[in-house]
Design an enzyme around this catalytic site. Structure first.
Site, PDB file in Angstrom:
ATOM      1  N   LYS A  29       0.713  -1.241  -0.122  1.00 53.03           N
ATOM      2  CA  LYS A  29       0.040   0.054   0.003  1.00 53.03           C
ATOM      3  C   LYS A  29       0.836   1.320   0.073  1.00 53.03           C
ATOM      4  O   LYS A  29       0.650   2.415  -1.031  1.00 53.03           O
ATOM      5  CB  LYS A  29      -0.778  -0.014   1.133  1.00 53.03           C
ATOM      6  CG  LYS A  29      -2.107  -0.825   1.268  1.00 53.03           C
ATOM      7  CD  LYS A  29      -2.809  -0.761   2.408  1.00 53.03           C
ATOM      8  CE  LYS A  29      -3.408  -2.051   2.850  1.00 53.03           C
ATOM      9  NZ  LYS A  29      -4.324  -2.214   3.878  1.00 53.03           N
ATOM     10  N   ASP A  36     -11.049   2.756   4.481  1.00 52.56           N
ATOM     11  CA  ASP A  36     -11.444   1.398   4.495  1.00 52.56           C
ATOM     12  C   ASP A  36     -12.917   1.134   4.278  1.00 52.56           C
ATOM     13  O   ASP A  36     -13.327   0.108   4.098  1.00 52.56           O
ATOM     14  CB  ASP A  36     -10.813   0.729   5.595  1.00 52.56           C
ATOM     15  CG  ASP A  36      -9.620  -0.136   5.469  1.00 52.56           C
ATOM     16  OD1 ASP A  36      -9.582  -0.865   4.428  1.00 52.56           O
ATOM     17  OD2 ASP A  36      -8.860  -0.269   6.555  1.00 52.56           O
ATOM     18  N   GLN A  39      -4.344  -1.433   9.895  1.00 55.20           N
ATOM     19  CA  GLN A  39      -4.255  -2.623   9.247  1.00 55.20           C
ATOM     20  C   GLN A  39      -4.785  -3.494  10.295  1.00 55.20           C
ATOM     21  O   GLN A  39      -4.603  -3.724  11.427  1.00 55.20           O
ATOM     22  CB  GLN A  39      -2.992  -2.866   9.095  1.00 55.20           C
ATOM     23  CG  GLN A  39      -2.476  -4.234   8.487  1.00 55.20           C
ATOM     24  CD  GLN A  39      -3.319  -4.610   7.193  1.00 55.20           C
ATOM     25  OE1 GLN A  39      -3.408  -3.646   6.343  1.00 55.20           O
ATOM     26  NE2 GLN A  39      -3.724  -5.548   6.567  1.00 55.20           N
TER      27      GLN A  39
END
Ligand code: GUN
Length: 294
Positions: A54, A121, A98
């Site tokens: 990412k 997200d 994460q």
């Protein structure tokens, strides 16, 4: 007949190119450089690989990357304080924490503390609710990427019979919302679904997101259907090594399906591309700049 293999890597690369061009334009016209903060707690090897990909994609798109690596024994208070700092930071337009977080951490409390406008997200209840009610929302990246892959085969999904196997908050449920927004007729199947193979055989579009290696067999697939395999499962391979397989038995499925995503090289690269797409969207929305059409 053998299915068309949907090249997620190439489609993601093309999307990343368009995002980079839109990012360069944003910088020239508005002096705005989108920034993504990625928070990793602990040293789970799969998470480390994912976070590195990412950050690399963010930099390649011309955006700023802010990496925060925390020890495995980080406290709830430390994590909450970091999220509060990132929420207040004007250079940070997207925040991604994460998962999974270490077991002493209340993950829901952390995710719910992220400013919904920076929630790339799409996990915050505000974004979940906005997506479900058809309001503009930041939507989860794996479902976004999966729908884009389906649309690379069918420019319109309107009226198609879609079956989603898996009802997770990260993939299955938001995928259903995105497919409804495309006017597909959606069935959501899960571990308690009766006659799962029969349900799958009705699908023009079959999305497998269960996390069970090669569970979907070739004879579960309607001839000519488009199959999007969201699973990434590590299983024993040759010579004591491991290999990655999806939730679909690819070798069987490719002889029945019309189009199918491989694992690896299907949905995975699209998830990364959609993280930077959401960062671009968040930056534009935050600055009151119209979102580029990518
Ligand atoms: N861990 C596995 N998938 C995801 C994801 O989509 N987002 C985050 N934040 N963590 C993950």
């Amino acid at each position: 007949m053998s299915a068309t293999i949907i090249d997620g890597k190439a489609i993601a690369q093309s999307l990343r190119g368009k995002i980079a061009a839109a990012t360069a334009d944003l910088k020239t016209r508005h002096g705005l450089v989108p920034g993504l903060a990625v928070v990793l707690a602990g040293n789970d090897p799969a998470s480390e690989v994912y976070v590195r990909s990412k950050s690399k994609a963010v930099v390649e798109a011309g955006m700023q990357s802010f990496d925060h690596k925390l020890p495995r024994d980080v406290t709830q208070a430390e994590l909450m304080a970091l999220v509060a700092r990132l929420n207040a930071d004007k250079n940070v337009h997207g925040i991604l924490v994460q998962l999974p977080l270490p077991k002493q951490i209340d993950s829901t409390a952390v995710l719910n503390a992220i400013d919904p406008a920076k929630d790339v997200d799409g996990f915050h209840p505000v974004n979940v609710g906005r997506l479900a009610t058809g309001l503009p929302a930041l939507a989860p990246c794996t479902p976004l990427g999966s729908v884009r892959l389906a649309k690379s085969v069918h420019s319109s999904l309107s009226g198609m019979d879609a079956v989603v196997i898996g009802r997770s908050n990260i993939v299955g449920k938001p995928l259903v919302q995105l497919l409804l927004a495309e006017n597909a007729t959606v069935t959501i199947a899960h571990s308690k679904t009766k006659n799962l193979a029969d349900v799958c055989r009705r699908a023009d579009l079959l999305f497998a997101a269960v996390g069970r290696p090669e569970m979907v067999r070739g004879n579960w697939i309607k001839p000519g259907a488009t199959v999007i395999d969201v699973g990434i499962n590590r299983v024993p391979g040759d010579a004591g090594k491991t290999k990655l397989v999806g939730d679909v038995a690819f070798t069987e499925a490719k002889d029945v399906a019309g189009a199918i995503t491989p694992v690896p090289g299907g949905v995975g690269p699209m998830t990364i591309a959609c993280v930077i797409l959401n960062t671009l969207r968040a930056a534009c929305a935050g600055a009151g700049v119209p979102e580029p059409d990518v």
